[in-house]
Design an enzyme around this catalytic site. Structure first.
Site, PDB file in Angstrom:
ATOM      1  N   ARG A  15       0.831  -1.193   0.000  1.00  0.00           N
ATOM      2  CA  ARG A  15       0.000   0.000   0.000  1.00  0.00           C
ATOM      3  C   ARG A  15       0.871   1.251   0.000  1.00  0.00           C
ATOM      4  O   ARG A  15       2.071   1.190   0.259  1.00  0.00           O
ATOM      5  CB  ARG A  15      -0.924   0.001   1.228  1.00  0.00           C
ATOM      6  CG  ARG A  15      -2.025  -1.038   1.183  1.00  0.00           C
ATOM      7  CD  ARG A  15      -2.789  -1.120   2.504  1.00  0.00           C
ATOM      8  NE  ARG A  15      -1.984  -1.696   3.574  1.00  0.00           N
ATOM      9  CZ  ARG A  15      -2.399  -1.866   4.826  1.00  0.00           C
ATOM     10  NH1 ARG A  15      -3.623  -1.478   5.162  1.00  0.00           N
ATOM     11  NH2 ARG A  15      -1.609  -2.424   5.732  1.00  0.00           N
ATOM     12  N   LYS A  74       1.680   2.056   7.270  1.00  0.00           N
ATOM     13  CA  LYS A  74       2.007   1.259   8.445  1.00  0.00           C
ATOM     14  C   LYS A  74       2.975   1.992   9.373  1.00  0.00           C
ATOM     15  O   LYS A  74       3.633   2.963   8.998  1.00  0.00           O
ATOM     16  CB  LYS A  74       2.618  -0.089   8.025  1.00  0.00           C
ATOM     17  CG  LYS A  74       1.602  -1.006   7.370  1.00  0.00           C
ATOM     18  CD  LYS A  74       0.401  -1.289   8.261  1.00  0.00           C
ATOM     19  CE  LYS A  74       0.750  -2.104   9.485  1.00  0.00           C
ATOM     20  NZ  LYS A  74      -0.448  -2.335  10.363  1.00  0.00           N
ATOM     21  N   TYR A  93      -1.060   4.462  10.484  1.00  0.00           N
ATOM     22  CA  TYR A  93      -1.487   3.482  11.480  1.00  0.00           C
ATOM     23  C   TYR A  93      -0.329   3.249  12.444  1.00  0.00           C
ATOM     24  O   TYR A  93       0.828   3.110  12.017  1.00  0.00           O
ATOM     25  CB  TYR A  93      -1.852   2.145  10.820  1.00  0.00           C
ATOM     26  CG  TYR A  93      -3.176   2.146  10.093  1.00  0.00           C
ATOM     27  CD1 TYR A  93      -4.369   2.329  10.787  1.00  0.00           C
ATOM     28  CD2 TYR A  93      -3.234   1.953   8.724  1.00  0.00           C
ATOM     29  CE1 TYR A  93      -5.587   2.334  10.128  1.00  0.00           C
ATOM     30  CE2 TYR A  93      -4.443   1.952   8.053  1.00  0.00           C
ATOM     31  CZ  TYR A  93      -5.620   2.146   8.755  1.00  0.00           C
ATOM     32  OH  TYR A  93      -6.818   2.141   8.090  1.00  0.00           O
ATOM     33  N   HIS A  95      -1.014   1.537  16.099  1.00  0.00           N
ATOM     34  CA  HIS A  95      -1.321   0.365  16.935  1.00  0.00           C
ATOM     35  C   HIS A  95      -0.306   0.235  18.073  1.00  0.00           C
ATOM     36  O   HIS A  95       0.296  -0.820  18.284  1.00  0.00           O
ATOM     37  CB  HIS A  95      -1.353  -0.912  16.091  1.00  0.00           C
ATOM     38  CG  HIS A  95      -2.403  -0.903  15.021  1.00  0.00           C
ATOM     39  ND1 HIS A  95      -3.753  -0.997  15.297  1.00  0.00           N
ATOM     40  CD2 HIS A  95      -2.304  -0.801  13.676  1.00  0.00           C
ATOM     41  CE1 HIS A  95      -4.437  -0.958  14.166  1.00  0.00           C
ATOM     42  NE2 HIS A  95      -3.585  -0.831  13.174  1.00  0.00           N
ATOM     43  N   GLU A 117      -5.977   4.777  13.395  1.00  0.00           N
ATOM     44  CA  GLU A 117      -6.962   3.881  14.013  1.00  0.00           C
ATOM     45  C   GLU A 117      -7.695   4.489  15.197  1.00  0.00           C
ATOM     46  O   GLU A 117      -8.700   3.925  15.657  1.00  0.00           O
ATOM     47  CB  GLU A 117      -6.316   2.554  14.422  1.00  0.00           C
ATOM     48  CG  GLU A 117      -5.379   2.613  15.616  1.00  0.00           C
ATOM     49  CD  GLU A 117      -3.955   2.996  15.257  1.00  0.00           C
ATOM     50  OE1 GLU A 117      -3.090   2.937  16.152  1.00  0.00           O
ATOM     51  OE2 GLU A 117      -3.700   3.346  14.076  1.00  0.00           O
ATOM     52  N   ASP A 269      -3.057  -6.703  15.287  1.00  0.00           N
ATOM     53  CA  ASP A 269      -2.451  -5.374  15.368  1.00  0.00           C
ATOM     54  C   ASP A 269      -2.541  -4.791  16.767  1.00  0.00           C
ATOM     55  O   ASP A 269      -1.705  -3.967  17.155  1.00  0.00           O
ATOM     56  CB  ASP A 269      -3.137  -4.410  14.394  1.00  0.00           C
ATOM     57  CG  ASP A 269      -2.593  -4.526  12.981  1.00  0.00           C
ATOM     58  OD1 ASP A 269      -1.370  -4.690  12.833  1.00  0.00           O
ATOM     59  OD2 ASP A 269      -3.384  -4.465  12.039  1.00  0.00           O
TER      60      ASP A 269
END
Length: 368
Positions: A15, A74, A93, A95, A117, A269
């Protein structure tokens, strides 16, 4: 503002954080965008498409990371920690509740880190998590169906069965976005589906939606154990926004489950909702414990990057524009973005992250 778009380096992560359409909007507002060469290739977006809308293609990762606002997909990996710095806004993101080394690196660097998130609307929706939850939910059933094949270590059960032979029994833990999408695909494949959730309202929704074609159970330790022990495929779809997922399937339960049962833990995650979960990669996606096959890939949507990239950027672009236009002030002026703030210049600004590691929590209202 100078906006950077680095290439993702996580295992089989294809991505990319911005599409050419999003870059075009940034450039039209007077911002300069640095795109690391090859950043979009995994999603079949060549450098030329970025160049044609006004982006500058840079050869090295450190050039893209030198921007004031860095947009990714990520979380930074250890090789990227040296790029973090105090005058940077990082939007991706994260996490963090399941990643103490990254949390410490962000705190030490002084970076301002905003997590996709945990961006939350006034109504409680998670608009930047939702598109990837939709992808991961649908993928979880597809992946589980493939691993159920005997050559992959599974029980050798066909999801839809055949006339005279029962279909696969699929148990889904959690009825949120992931669970709903997993159920949709599983039912479409002809499986027998049981979904567990703590919300009666949510269970009633599924009962009405599928008109009795899905079994609904109130989630508690007894019903979870009963359901997973009769399942061929278990999908972990539990979410605690910004916090660590609870263990719903414990290690002792594995010994009572059918050998060759497949667990797909989408909650990996956030630490996973299965006690025996440990993150895996697309290169080595599964492992076996007590005869139970675990699939715990932490970036599932990265396997379908074209779909995932456009679905994600459709949702992130408005927030990226706000950050580029206003900088840190966007976090003060926009409550949704403010809810996404996890780390601010050496302070933990999200309660879930603070709780996970026993760190001091400073509310966003206090840090500004």
């Amino acid at each position: 503002m100078l906006v950077g778009l680095p290439k993702e380096i996580k295992d089989n992560e294809y991505r990319v954080g911005l599409t050419p359409g999003a870059v075009k909007m940034l450039v039209a507002r007077g911002h300069r965008v640095l795109v690391e060469t090859g950043a979009g290739e995994g999603s079949f977006i060549p450098d030329q498409e970025y160049r044609s809308v006004g982006a500058q293609i840079v050869e090295h990762a450190h050039d893209a990371w030198a921007a004031q606002l860095v947009v990714k997909v990520k979380e930074p990996l250890s090789a990227e920690y040296p790029y973090l710095r105090k005058d940077m806004l990082l939007f991706t993101y994260l996490h963090l509740a399941s990643n103490e080394p990254l949390t410490k690196a962000l705190l030490t660097s002084g970076v301002t880190a905003i997590a996709y998130e945990t961006v939350q609307t006034h109504s409680g929706q998670l608009p930047l998590l939702m598109p990837m939850s939709e992808v991961a939910g649908r993928m979880s059933t597809q992946v589980g169906a493939a691993i159920l094949q005997r050559p992959q270590g599974g029980r050798g059960v066909l999801m839809g069965g055949v006339p005279g032979v029962a279909p696969a029994d699929v148990t889904i833990l959690g009825g949120g976005t992931v669970g709903a999408n997993a159920a949709r695909i599983a039912i479409g494949m002809g499986a027998q589906v049981t979904i567990l959730d703590v919300s009666h309202h949510r269970l009633a929704y599924f009962d009405d939606l599928y008109n009795g074609r899905i079994q609904t159970r109130k989630s508690n330790p007894s019903t979870i154990e009963e359901a997973v022990c009769q399942a061929d495929l278990v999908i972990g779809a539990v979410l605690i926004p910004g916090g660590k997922a609870p263990w719903l399937v414990t290690r002792p339960m594995l010994s009572s489950m059918r050998k060759g049962t497949v667990i797909v833990d989408v909650a990996v995650d956030q630490g996973g909702c299965v006690e025996t979960t440990k993150p895996t990669t697309h290169s080595q996606p599964t492992y076996e414990i007590d005869g139970i096959v675990h699939y715990c890939v932490a970036n599932m949507p990265g396997a379908v990057p074209r779909t995932s990239t456009f679905a994600l950027v459709n949702q992130t672009t408005d927030y990226v524009l706000l950050l580029a236009d206003q900088g840190v002030d966007a976090l003060v002026n926009n409550p949704e973005l403010q809810s996404g703030l996890n780390i601010y210049r050496g302070q933990v600004a999200h309660p879930g992250v603070a709780t996970a590691f026993g760190l001091a929590y400073t509310s966003p209202e206090q840090v500004f």
